[in-house]
Design a protein around this motif. Structure first.
Motif, PDB file in Angstrom:
ATOM      1  N   LYS A 132     -18.370  26.316   4.975  1.00 44.72           N
ATOM      2  CA  LYS A 132     -17.967  26.235   6.369  1.00 44.72           C
ATOM      3  C   LYS A 132     -18.326  24.882   6.995  1.00 44.72           C
ATOM      4  O   LYS A 132     -19.394  24.330   6.750  1.00 44.72           O
ATOM      5  CB  LYS A 132     -18.636  27.342   7.191  1.00 44.72           C
ATOM      6  CG  LYS A 132     -18.326  28.764   6.728  1.00 44.72           C
ATOM      7  CD  LYS A 132     -16.902  29.158   7.078  1.00 44.72           C
ATOM      8  CE  LYS A 132     -16.651  30.621   6.747  1.00 44.72           C
ATOM      9  NZ  LYS A 132     -15.262  31.030   7.092  1.00 44.72           N
ATOM     10  N   LEU A 133     -17.393  24.367   7.823  1.00 46.28           N
ATOM     11  CA  LEU A 133     -17.631  23.185   8.640  1.00 46.28           C
ATOM     12  C   LEU A 133     -17.847  23.641  10.070  1.00 46.28           C
ATOM     13  O   LEU A 133     -17.226  24.611  10.533  1.00 46.28           O
ATOM     14  CB  LEU A 133     -16.432  22.231   8.609  1.00 46.28           C
ATOM     15  CG  LEU A 133     -16.130  21.439   7.339  1.00 46.28           C
ATOM     16  CD1 LEU A 133     -15.493  22.329   6.281  1.00 46.28           C
ATOM     17  CD2 LEU A 133     -15.201  20.274   7.649  1.00 46.28           C
ATOM     18  N   LEU A 134     -18.700  22.918  10.790  1.00 44.12           N
ATOM     19  CA  LEU A 134     -18.936  23.232  12.194  1.00 44.12           C
ATOM     20  C   LEU A 134     -17.801  22.645  13.027  1.00 44.12           C
ATOM     21  O   LEU A 134     -17.509  21.452  12.952  1.00 44.12           O
ATOM     22  CB  LEU A 134     -20.286  22.649  12.640  1.00 44.12           C
ATOM     23  CG  LEU A 134     -20.662  22.867  14.111  1.00 44.12           C
ATOM     24  CD1 LEU A 134     -20.807  24.356  14.424  1.00 44.12           C
ATOM     25  CD2 LEU A 134     -21.966  22.122  14.426  1.00 44.12           C
ATOM     26  N   GLN A 135     -17.157  23.492  13.816  1.00 38.76           N
ATOM     27  CA  GLN A 135     -16.075  23.053  14.710  1.00 38.76           C
ATOM     28  C   GLN A 135     -16.622  22.768  16.105  1.00 38.76           C
ATOM     29  O   GLN A 135     -16.309  21.754  16.721  1.00 38.76           O
ATOM     30  CB  GLN A 135     -15.000  24.135  14.783  1.00 38.76           C
ATOM     31  CG  GLN A 135     -13.876  23.836  15.760  1.00 38.76           C
ATOM     32  CD  GLN A 135     -12.808  24.902  15.714  1.00 38.76           C
ATOM     33  OE1 GLN A 135     -12.198  25.119  14.675  1.00 38.76           O
ATOM     34  NE2 GLN A 135     -12.574  25.583  16.837  1.00 38.76           N
ATOM     35  N   ALA A 136     -17.408  23.680  16.603  1.00 39.13           N
ATOM     36  CA  ALA A 136     -18.061  23.573  17.911  1.00 39.13           C
ATOM     37  C   ALA A 136     -19.214  24.563  17.896  1.00 39.13           C
ATOM     38  O   ALA A 136     -19.332  25.373  16.976  1.00 39.13           O
ATOM     39  CB  ALA A 136     -17.086  23.892  19.044  1.00 39.13           C
TER      40      ALA A 136
END
Length: 300
Positions: free
Chosen positions: A101-105
């Protein structure tokens, strides 16, 4: 969810983009003058850093929007194993890829495999690192290489055209994995790496030095390439709003600069961080400007 993000779900995004694209490409003297002057006034655009310093010098709004910098307007950081910003803009988020997972906000994450539209590529980048740069309307809208590498594949992924500003990123789930985007895959000294050019509301197109302007379709388009690019070389450009996501593998051991945090302003070529990967002494350093794109690689 805000009213702005709610309304975006009911706007005919693709149709709006097509209309905007036709107007932006118009060379009619009145149309281009009104668009360019109004935009420059609304977003306080100045031409000091750009090669053409008169609004009259641009043939269309698109020509103005993708305006080229002066040769000495940006410095490409020369730190050994340094990773630089691919564009002028603001850091949306950056950090490590955790559980794919990548952090979006704050409180929102999205899957790297979905971003790349390929589960195998997504698995490769597990536990890697990423940096997301948001380009505001007033910014320079060309995207450059954050590292040296060989472009091996492009993958056009059709999708939505939500705005990519901070408000939308905080409210729309999986934003960057839902929007239209062009995935650029590279072979680098770190292994495989990617730069994803994400479209947005009213985006009239995405272009790279290898593909030319992408023709929109309802299906994923893939193309193979063999184009060597040095760090800082131009990779592509956006026709209206945009975001660029840099994705690195775990092997790169990327360490981001302490001052590179969400909402930090950056310029193309500025140091984002450094790889601590031990590179074989026999590895050729392709950061030097000794490689340029070949014309016969272009595809349309």
């Amino acid at each position: 969810m805000t009213l702005f993000t709610t309304l975006q779900q009911f706007v005919p995004q693709q149709q709006l983009s097509k209309v905007a694209g036709r107007l932006a490409a118009s060379r009619h003297p009145v149309v281009k003058r009104v668009f360019i002057r109004s935009f420059a006034k609304a977003y306080n655009v100045h031409l000091d850093d750009y090669e053409r310093q008169s609004f009259k010098a641009y043939e269309s709004f698109n020509d103005f929007f993708t305006r080229e910098l002066k040769d000495d307007a940006r410095t490409i950081d020369s730190t050994t194993n340094g990773i630089v910003s691919p564009a002028d803009g603001v850091i949306s988020q950056l950090g490590q890829i955790q559980n794919h997972k990548l952090l979006q906000a704050k409180g929102r994450h999205y899957d790297v495999g979905q971003l790349l539209a390929d589960s195998e590529d997504g698995s490769y980048f597990a536990d890697g690192s990423f940096a997301t740069v948001y380009l505001a309307p007033s910014n320079y809208h060309r995207v450059h290489m954050p590292f040296a590498g060989t472009l091996t594949k492009t993958r056009y992924v059709p999708g939505a055209l939500f705005s990519v500003n901070t408000t939308t990123a905080a409210n729309i789930p999986d934003l960057f994995a839902r929007n239209e985007r062009l995935v650029c895959m590279f072979d680098t000294q770190y292994g495989k790496a990617a730069v994803v050019m994400v479209g947005a509301m009213i985006v009239a197109g995405i272009e790279t030095v290898a593909t030319g302007k992408i023709n929109r379709t309802d299906d994923i388009q893939e193309a193979s390439h063999n184009m060597s690019l040095a760090k800082g070389d131009e990779l592509g450009r956006f026709y209206l709003g945009s975001t660029a996501v840099v994705v690195l593998p775990k092997a790169a051991k990327a360490d981001w600069q302490d001052n590179m945090t969400a909402n930090a302003s950056v310029q193309m070529g500025q140091l984002l961080g450094k790889s601590h990967m031990k590179v074989n002494a026999n590895t050729v350093n392709t950061d030097e400007k000794n490689a340029s794109p070949t014309n016969d690689d272009k595809e349309t």
